[in-house]
Write a protein that holds these residues in place. Structure first.
Motif, short mmCIF file in Angstrom:
data_model
loop_
_atom_site.label_atom_id
_atom_site.label_comp_id
_atom_site.label_asym_id
_atom_site.label_seq_id
_atom_site.Cartn_x
_atom_site.Cartn_y
_atom_site.Cartn_z
N SER A 170 -37.67 -32.13 13.27
CA SER A 170 -38.65 -30.93 13.59
C SER A 170 -37.54 -29.89 11.68
O SER A 170 -36.46 -29.97 12.47
CB SER A 170 -38.75 -29.83 14.28
N VAL A 171 -37.80 -30.35 10.52
CA VAL A 171 -36.90 -30.09 9.87
C VAL A 171 -36.58 -28.18 10.13
O VAL A 171 -35.77 -27.74 9.84
CB VAL A 171 -37.95 -30.14 7.92
N ARG A 172 -38.18 -27.69 10.28
CA ARG A 172 -37.59 -25.78 10.28
C ARG A 172 -36.47 -25.97 11.89
O ARG A 172 -35.68 -24.99 11.30
CB ARG A 172 -38.95 -25.40 11.19
N SER A 173 -36.69 -27.00 12.13
CA SER A 173 -35.46 -26.04 13.84
C SER A 173 -34.36 -26.89 13.43
O SER A 173 -32.68 -26.40 13.59
CB SER A 173 -35.87 -27.75 15.56
N MET A 174 -34.12 -27.43 12.99
CA MET A 174 -32.67 -28.54 12.08
C MET A 174 -32.20 -27.44 11.15
O MET A 174 -30.92 -27.18 11.38
CB MET A 174 -33.14 -29.57 11.46
N ILE A 175 -32.87 -27.17 10.20
CA ILE A 175 -31.89 -25.68 9.34
C ILE A 175 -32.91 -24.52 9.72
O ILE A 175 -31.28 -23.78 9.53
CB ILE A 175 -33.70 -25.62 8.06
N GLN A 176 -32.43 -24.04 11.21
CA GLN A 176 -32.39 -22.71 11.24
C GLN A 176 -31.42 -22.46 11.84
O GLN A 176 -30.91 -21.97 12.09
CB GLN A 176 -33.67 -22.96 12.63
N GLN A 177 -30.47 -23.92 12.12
CA GLN A 177 -29.10 -24.18 13.24
C GLN A 177 -28.19 -23.77 11.81
O GLN A 177 -26.87 -23.31 12.11
CB GLN A 177 -29.31 -25.18 13.98
N ALA A 178 -28.19 -24.03 10.53
CA ALA A 178 -28.18 -23.51 9.63
C ALA A 178 -27.48 -21.70 9.65
O ALA A 178 -26.30 -21.82 8.45
CB ALA A 178 -28.54 -23.74 8.55
N ARG A 179 -28.42 -21.00 10.01
CA ARG A 179 -28.22 -19.89 10.38
C ARG A 179 -28.40 -19.10 8.44
O ARG A 179 -27.03 -19.00 7.74
CB ARG A 179 -27.12 -19.71 10.36
N LEU A 180 -28.88 -19.60 7.84
CA LEU A 180 -28.86 -19.15 6.17
C LEU A 180 -28.77 -17.92 6.28
O LEU A 180 -29.72 -17.19 6.72
CB LEU A 180 -30.53 -19.89 5.48
N ALA A 181 -28.29 -17.25 5.50
CA ALA A 181 -28.83 -16.01 4.34
C ALA A 181 -28.34 -15.76 3.41
O ALA A 181 -27.76 -16.79 2.53
CB ALA A 181 -26.89 -14.92 5.07
#
Length: 354
Positions: A170-181
């Motif tokens: 899941s791209v969404r799950s992977m990106i979520q772990q990057a903790r974008l801000a």
């Protein structure tokens, strides 16, 4: 002086023994590769399972798994050089013995048959070179397309597009772990902050309160460690400049901003949409933690010849209508605060590690 016939027979025997040792070396390397592939696959599976724990901050464990993956991926420099030296020396010695024996048996006149015999010798030499190259890439698979299809290099584990296209993740799950801000500094520079340096995706950013649009391909390159000289596959706490905003847009009358950030990955058809709310802080703006993110199914896109094409949902990107011909996957970052003029600016500031 040795007897000529006995000496040639001895050389043939030595040549056969060296070939047997070379075959044993190939078996040894193949066993090493098999063991490495098994361990790499185990680490890769563990890495891909972590993002599904969305409610936990797993940036530390994921970074440690990437380092562990690289440890198994890279063969120690000393033993690898020893193996390659032995391989080169043995092949050169066998080739020298064969050439000496063949020259001893060379008899005039030299006719057309010698050309055919020479061609066969050339093919044999080419086969040895291919064997040497195969063992070399088995020992050190970096940059080898043959092994990259089986065991991807460590830096591919941060590639969102790679994980999306070749792995069921899941791209969404992977990106979520990057903790974008998102952060807007006092000088007006807009930056994207990542706790884990995921890259290899296209983005579009919309900040209506600043009349700002930004887009481009996010692709990161990290220099090797200055001490160990080992490649760095992943970084923690990185900031990527995306745009520069004008001073009037950051007037004191603005207390908060809403910015929409879309992520487009290869192998997907719907982007990931982030909605950041930024509050004024320390002379600039900082986004609130845990921004809203979802798969934006109203937008459908396709990538053709390294260019992003919006097939559906252009009404959500009305400000980008003048830049549809500029959505190239070229590793560059662009922005504009005058979308009506259709003149983009290129963001030249390099990412920084905090």
């Amino acid at each position: 002086m040795f007897d000529q016939e006995i000496y040639v027979t001895f050389l043939w025997t030595v040549s056969g023994a060296l070939l047997a040792l070379l075959g044993s070396t190939g078996i040894f390397v193949s066993l090493l590769v098999q063991r490495r592939v098994e361990r790499l696959q185990d680490v890769l599976e563990e890495f891909l399972e972590l993002p599904y724990f969305e409610n936990k901050n797993l940036t530390g464990p994921m970074a440690n798994l990437v380092r562990k993956y690289q440890m198994y991926y890279l063969f120690p420099h000393g033993p690898s050089q020893t193996l390659l030296f032995y391989l080169d020396f043995t092949l050169a010695l066998i080739g020298g013995i064969w050439m000496f024996v063949l020259l001893q048996g060379l008899q005039p006149p030299l006719g057309n048959q010698l050309v055919i015999q020479g061609l066969l010798l050339f093919l044999i030499a080419g086969n040895f070179l291919l064997f040497r190259r195969l063992l070399q890439h088995s020992i050190n698979p970096t940059g080898n397309e043959l092994f990259n299809a089986i065991i991807p290099p460590p830096d591919q584990l941060r590639s969102v597009s790679y994980l999306s296209r070749y792995v069921n993740v899941s791209v969404r799950s992977m990106i979520q772990q990057a903790r974008l801000a998102l952060v807007i500094q006092p000088d007006g520079e807009l930056r994207l902050k990542e706790e884990l340096s995921f890259d290899d995706f296209f983005y579009i950013l919309s900040a209506p309160g600043l009349a700002l649009w930004a887009w481009g391909e996010l692709r990161l390159q990290f220099p090797a460690d200055p001490i160990t000289k080992k490649p760095v596959p992943l970084q923690r706490n990185i900031e990527i400049p995306l745009a520069g905003t004008s001073a009037p847009a950051l007037s004191e009358t603005i207390s908060s901003l809403t910015i929409t950030f879309w992520i487009f990955a290869l192998g997907e058809k719907h982007p990931i949409q982030y909605r950041f709310i930024l509050d004024r802080e320390d002379g600039g703006f900082h986004s609130r933690p845990f921004p809203e993110n979802t798969v934006q199914s109203q937008i459908v896109y396709q990538v053709e010849q390294k260019k992003l094409r919006i097939l559906k949902g252009m009404e959500l990107l009305t400000g980008m209508s003048a830049f549809l011909d500029d959505l190239w996957w070229d590793g560059e970052r662009y922005y504009t605060q005058t979308p009506a003029k259709g003149v983009p600016c290129r963001c030249l500031r390099m990412p920084e590690i905090r």
